[in-house]
Design a protein around this motif. Structure first.
Motif, short mmCIF file in Angstrom:
data_model
loop_
_atom_site.label_atom_id
_atom_site.label_comp_id
_atom_site.label_asym_id
_atom_site.label_seq_id
_atom_site.Cartn_x
_atom_site.Cartn_y
_atom_site.Cartn_z
N MET A 1 3.04 7.25 -3.40
CA MET A 1 4.05 6.33 -3.41
C MET A 1 4.34 5.63 -4.60
O MET A 1 3.24 5.36 -5.48
CB MET A 1 3.80 5.11 -2.14
N SER A 2 5.45 5.32 -4.93
CA SER A 2 5.81 4.69 -6.07
C SER A 2 5.43 3.23 -6.20
O SER A 2 5.29 2.65 -4.94
CB SER A 2 7.16 4.78 -6.54
N THR A 5 8.15 1.26 -4.17
CA THR A 5 8.01 1.28 -2.82
C THR A 5 6.79 0.33 -2.18
O THR A 5 6.95 -0.23 -1.12
CB THR A 5 7.86 2.76 -2.30
N GLY A 8 8.09 -3.31 -2.36
CA GLY A 8 8.99 -3.47 -1.20
C GLY A 8 8.36 -3.44 0.09
O GLY A 8 8.61 -4.39 0.92
N LEU A 9 7.28 -2.67 0.43
CA LEU A 9 6.63 -2.72 1.57
C LEU A 9 5.76 -4.12 1.72
O LEU A 9 5.60 -4.57 2.78
CB LEU A 9 5.50 -1.64 1.69
N ILE A 53 12.80 -0.86 -0.54
CA ILE A 53 12.33 0.44 -0.10
C ILE A 53 13.41 1.24 -0.13
O ILE A 53 13.35 2.53 -0.50
CB ILE A 53 11.69 0.31 1.36
N SER A 56 14.20 2.37 -3.52
CA SER A 56 13.39 3.48 -4.12
C SER A 56 13.56 4.80 -3.33
O SER A 56 13.26 5.72 -4.00
CB SER A 56 11.93 2.90 -3.75
N ALA A 57 13.91 4.92 -2.09
CA ALA A 57 14.03 6.16 -1.40
C ALA A 57 15.27 6.91 -1.93
O ALA A 57 15.24 7.99 -2.08
CB ALA A 57 14.17 5.92 0.22
#
Length: 60
Positions: A1-2, A5, A8-9, A53, A56-57
């Motif tokens: 995961m970056s 991300t 954001g999580l 998120i 990022s996706a």
């Protein structure tokens, strides 16, 4: 995961926790109070994290 991300999580989970805590603990009142600010802040934080998120996706 970056990194974005993960941030954001973390924002999303923190916002959900703030929303649920303020909803469960807030006293019932007709007056505007700090609990209302915490509830709306939690919703906003969860939305901001969700957008992070999603961004990022889409870009990653």
């Amino acid at each position: 995961m970056s990194l974005m991300t993960l941030i954001g999580l973390a924002l999303t989970l923190g916002g959900i926790a703030a929303t649920l805590t303020s909803y469960a603990r807030a006293p019932v009142s007709d007056q505007f109070s700090g609990w209302n600010l915490a509830f709306m802040g939690g919703i906003s934080l969860a939305a901001l994290g969700g957008l992070g998120i999603l961004l990022s996706a889409m870009t990653g």
